[in-house]
Design a protein around this motif. Structure first.
Motif, PDB file in Angstrom:
ATOM      1  N   LEU A   1       9.370  40.115  -5.939  1.00  0.00           N
ATOM      2  CA  LEU A   1      10.783  40.124  -5.550  1.00  0.00           C
ATOM      3  C   LEU A   1      11.276  38.717  -5.209  1.00  0.00           C
ATOM      4  N   ALA A   2      10.402  37.903  -4.604  1.00  0.00           N
ATOM      5  CA  ALA A   2      10.787  36.525  -4.269  1.00  0.00           C
ATOM      6  C   ALA A   2      11.076  35.719  -5.532  1.00  0.00           C
ATOM      7  N   SER A   3      10.298  35.966  -6.598  1.00  0.00           N
ATOM      8  CA  SER A   3      10.543  35.254  -7.850  1.00  0.00           C
ATOM      9  C   SER A   3      11.877  35.674  -8.468  1.00  0.00           C
TER      10      SER A   3
ATOM     11  N   SER B   1      14.575  34.516   4.027  1.00  0.00           N
ATOM     12  CA  SER B   1      13.873  33.264   3.749  1.00  0.00           C
ATOM     13  C   SER B   1      14.334  32.648   2.433  1.00  0.00           C
ATOM     14  N   SER B   2      14.666  33.495   1.453  1.00  0.00           N
ATOM     15  CA  SER B   2      15.123  32.980   0.165  1.00  0.00           C
ATOM     16  C   SER B   2      16.460  32.257   0.299  1.00  0.00           C
TER      17      SER B   2
ATOM     18  N   SER C   1       4.603  32.920  -8.248  1.00  0.00           N
ATOM     19  CA  SER C   1       4.869  33.583  -6.979  1.00  0.00           C
ATOM     20  C   SER C   1       3.886  34.718  -6.714  1.00  0.00           C
ATOM     21  N   VAL C   2       3.659  35.576  -7.709  1.00  0.00           N
ATOM     22  CA  VAL C   2       2.755  36.718  -7.528  1.00  0.00           C
ATOM     23  C   VAL C   2       1.324  36.249  -7.304  1.00  0.00           C
ATOM     24  N   ALA C   3       0.867  35.292  -8.108  1.00  0.00           N
ATOM     25  CA  ALA C   3      -0.502  34.794  -7.959  1.00  0.00           C
ATOM     26  C   ALA C   3      -0.703  34.113  -6.605  1.00  0.00           C
TER      27      ALA C   3
ATOM     28  N   LEU D   1      11.294  29.212  -3.770  1.00  0.00           N
ATOM     29  CA  LEU D   1      10.117  30.026  -3.458  1.00  0.00           C
ATOM     30  C   LEU D   1       9.412  29.566  -2.189  1.00  0.00           C
ATOM     31  N   VAL D   2       9.550  28.288  -1.841  1.00  0.00           N
ATOM     32  CA  VAL D   2       8.752  27.727  -0.748  1.00  0.00           C
ATOM     33  C   VAL D   2       8.955  28.475   0.572  1.00  0.00           C
TER      34      VAL D   2
END
Length: 391
Positions: free
Chosen positions: A71-73, A208-209, A99-101, A16-17
């Motif tokens: 989506l990243a999560s 990025s992922s 991720s969302v928060a 996630l970073v």
């Protein structure tokens, strides 16, 4: 932070970073570039126009942040599950909520800061292009990483006794989406971006992922754990430089008309490296090499004083000299791509303020993380076995 329990037990957080830190390029730096252009061409002179730009753009980045965070999560869960073949529902929900928060709160805070910086720069007679994007990049890394670590740690603690907190947090932020969509749709300044601006944001998140996957697999190896310390620096400096360069070129092109208009020299094909770094064009377009020259050149006799800032962080360790070449190579590649991409998008009637910076910062994350991991592996192979670098 890599030694916290949540990073050790749920290693997918590392994936996630780069994706969440990349939001500064996907959202805040794009917002800064968009508002800087609007300020420079007089679209924010009246209070009515100013308020219209603020409300529309804030609602827009909240929509984008929530969707991209979600989506990243999913990408982190998939990339974490494929190599090991292990799936945990609790960890998946934790990643989603964190991720969302993080994306929502970071974008809200950074968006307000960017608006204040751009308005203040305009009143003081300073070009926002030179100020807003670097501030968005640096504060974006600091605030986002702090939020991600704090939120993920808190939610990880809740798994022990109150596992229902994680899905509630995720559902709460997702439930706010319709409100932000309605506000952004009612604003003519952001309506078009709301419909057409998803492609670069989502593709940039995916790029990025992949960089996050490289980071996760490298840092998980005890021999290369020190790489985590250098990653935000190497990627952040490169992202700063290329975002400023792209924002300047975009502003210059906007001064001549709408996308697709103006200078008939906008290249659709890849320019030669000489034209990018050695041309005698305008100060806004040419001389990208000055972006590197302004940071100084490496000099063997004075290992600290002449090194670029991204390299100075590494001095004092045996790996210091080994981290400078990949950083310089990363910036050279990014500046060259920026020169081609901004002009190419302009020639295709696409606004570079909305499309170029997400791609460029995401490529910076991927190239920087990849070159950094390669450097650590090469240095290990040639005999530098200092595994505690960065601790």
């Amino acid at each position: 932070l890599q030694h916290w329990d949540v990073f050790k037990q749920v290693t997918e957080v590392f994936i996630l970073v780069p994706a969440l830190l990349g939001l500064k390029g996907n959202l805040e730096m794009t917002l800064a570039s968009r508002l800087s252009t609007a300020a420079n061409i007089g679209q924010m002179d009246s209070h009515k126009e100013l308020w219209k730009m603020i409300t529309g753009n804030m609602a827009l980045i909240q929509v984008q942040a929530t969707v991209v965070g979600f989506l990243a999560s999913i990408a982190a869960v998939v990339f974490g599950w494929i190599p090991d073949g292990h799936f945990s529902m609790d960890h998946a929900v934790l990643l989603c909520a964190s991720s969302v928060a993080t994306a929502f709160i970071a974008s809200l805070v950074l968006g307000m800061i960017m608006i204040g910086v751009i308005i203040g720069s305009k009143k003081m007679g300073i070009n926002p292009d030179n100020v807003a994007t670097p501030i968005a990049a640096s504060l974006g890394d600091l605030i986002t990483l702090a939020l991600l670590s704090g939120i993920s740690w808190g939610l990880y603690k809740e798994l022990e006794g109150r596992a229902y907190v994680n899905p509630l947090v995720c559902a709460f932020f997702l439930s706010l989406l319709p409100i932000w969509i309605i506000i952004a749709r009612r604003n003519s300044a952001t309506r078009e971006v709301l419909y057409s601006g998803w492609e670069p944001v989502i593709i940039a998140m995916a790029i990025s992922s992949v960089g996050g996957l490289i980071l996760d697999r490298t840092v998980s190896d005890p021999n290369f754990a020190g790489m985590a310390v250098f990653t935000p620096v190497i990627n952040g400096v490169g992202g700063n430089l290329v975002a400023v360069q792209a924002s300047r070129i975009s502003t210059y092109l906007h001064m001549s008309g709408e996308p697709g208009e103006g200078p008939g020299t906008a290249p659709r094909k890849c320019p030669s490296p000489c034209s990018t770094f050695c041309s005698s064009g305008t100060a806004l377009e040419g001389r990208a090499w000055c972006q590197l020259g302004s940071l100084g050149t490496a000099k063997g006799a004075q290992p600290c004083s002449g090194l670029p800032w991204g390299c100075r962080v590494a001095v004092g360790s045996h790996r210091g000299s080994g981290l400078c070449p990949p950083w310089l190579l990363q910036v050279l590649i990014l500046l060259y791509i920026a020169d081609w991409m901004v002009h190419w998008m302009w020639g295709r009637h696409l606004d570079p303020d909305n499309f170029s910076i997400p791609y460029l910062t995401a490529l910076g994350d991927l190239i920087g993380t990849g070159l950094l991991a390669l450097s650590f592996h090469v240095l290990w192979l040639i005999g530098d076995r200092d595994s505690d670098v960065g601790d």
